[in-house]
Motif scaffolding. Structure first.
Motif, PDB file in Angstrom:
ATOM      1  N   LEU A 124      -3.957   2.566  -9.682  1.00 35.62           N
ATOM      2  CA  LEU A 124      -5.262   2.644  -9.021  1.00 35.62           C
ATOM      3  C   LEU A 124      -5.868   1.252  -8.835  1.00 35.62           C
ATOM      4  O   LEU A 124      -6.407   0.936  -7.767  1.00 35.62           O
ATOM      5  N   LEU A 130      -3.669  -0.732  -6.241  1.00 38.61           N
ATOM      6  CA  LEU A 130      -3.880  -0.179  -4.898  1.00 38.61           C
ATOM      7  C   LEU A 130      -5.237  -0.623  -4.354  1.00 38.61           C
ATOM      8  O   LEU A 130      -5.350  -1.054  -3.211  1.00 38.61           O
ATOM      9  N   PRO A 148      -0.828  10.225 -10.569  1.00 38.07           N
ATOM     10  CA  PRO A 148      -2.154  10.049  -9.968  1.00 38.07           C
ATOM     11  C   PRO A 148      -3.209   9.468 -10.905  1.00 38.07           C
ATOM     12  O   PRO A 148      -4.191   8.891 -10.423  1.00 38.07           O
ATOM     13  N   ARG A 175       1.332   6.367  -6.863  1.00 36.55           N
ATOM     14  CA  ARG A 175       0.147   7.169  -7.194  1.00 36.55           C
ATOM     15  C   ARG A 175       0.439   8.667  -7.053  1.00 36.55           C
ATOM     16  O   ARG A 175      -0.045   9.483  -7.835  1.00 36.55           O
ATOM     17  N   ALA A 176       1.246   9.031  -6.070  1.00 34.27           N
ATOM     18  CA  ALA A 176       1.609  10.443  -5.909  1.00 34.27           C
ATOM     19  C   ALA A 176       2.399  10.948  -7.117  1.00 34.27           C
ATOM     20  O   ALA A 176       2.288  12.108  -7.490  1.00 34.27           O
ATOM     21  N   LEU A 235      -5.761  -2.958  -1.065  1.00 35.94           N
ATOM     22  CA  LEU A 235      -6.587  -2.464   0.057  1.00 35.94           C
ATOM     23  C   LEU A 235      -7.738  -3.422   0.342  1.00 35.94           C
ATOM     24  O   LEU A 235      -8.080  -3.656   1.501  1.00 35.94           O
ATOM     25  N   VAL A 282       0.844  -1.199   0.000  1.00 35.43           N
ATOM     26  CA  VAL A 282       0.000   0.000   0.000  1.00 35.43           C
ATOM     27  C   VAL A 282       0.881   1.251   0.000  1.00 35.43           C
ATOM     28  O   VAL A 282       0.647   2.194  -0.767  1.00 35.43           O
ATOM     29  N   ALA A 283       1.906   1.267   0.840  1.00 34.15           N
ATOM     30  CA  ALA A 283       2.799   2.427   0.903  1.00 34.15           C
ATOM     31  C   ALA A 283       3.503   2.651  -0.431  1.00 34.15           C
ATOM     32  O   ALA A 283       3.603   3.790  -0.911  1.00 34.15           O
ATOM     33  N   TYR A 328       2.509   1.609  -3.458  1.00 37.23           N
ATOM     34  CA  TYR A 328       1.541   2.030  -4.464  1.00 37.23           C
ATOM     35  C   TYR A 328       1.088   3.474  -4.240  1.00 37.23           C
ATOM     36  O   TYR A 328       0.832   4.204  -5.191  1.00 37.23           O
ATOM     37  N   ARG A 329       1.002   3.890  -2.992  1.00 35.67           N
ATOM     38  CA  ARG A 329       0.651   5.294  -2.728  1.00 35.67           C
ATOM     39  C   ARG A 329       1.754   6.232  -3.209  1.00 35.67           C
ATOM     40  O   ARG A 329       1.475   7.317  -3.720  1.00 35.67           O
TER      41      ARG A 329
END
Length: 104
Positions: free
Chosen positions: A94, A97, A88, A84-85, A101, A77-78, A80-81
């Motif tokens: 997306l 992630l 986006p 994503r940053a 999740l 998750v970290a 992929y975030r």
């Protein structure tokens, strides 16, 4: 190369990999070779991520590696975030992630 077919030589060579001397793309490529042979690519990708925090492919590959090989949902998750940053609107980020999740 012949070393790719010799698991002992490949492991020895992989243990001596220096991420500091690689481009981000090279680190991702080596990580894929490691993963294809059942070796843990996460340490190399984590190191590459610290060296290249703004590289999308490194972050995305780290997310894939952590989730596929270890079931490490929080780490995935970290990663992929972070990816994503950087991008986006990337659909693969997306989707992955969301999948991680949901699985967590």
């Amino acid at each position: 190369p012949a070393v790719w077919n010799d698991m002992l030589r490949f492991r020895d060579l992989a243990a001596r990999v220096e991420a500091t001397r690689m481009t981000p793309d090279a680190a991702v490529g080596v990580a894929r070779l490691l993963a294809d042979r059942g070796l843990d690519a996460a340490p190399l990708l984590r190191h590459a991520m610290t060296l290249h925090p703004r590289d999308f492919l490194v972050a995305f590959s780290l997310g894939q590696t952590l989730f596929r090989n270890r079931g490490n949902a929080p780490g995935a998750v970290a990663a992929y975030r972070a990816a994503r940053a950087l991008r986006p609107d990337n659909f693969a980020v997306l989707i992955n992630l969301g999948y991680v999740l949901e699985a967590a």
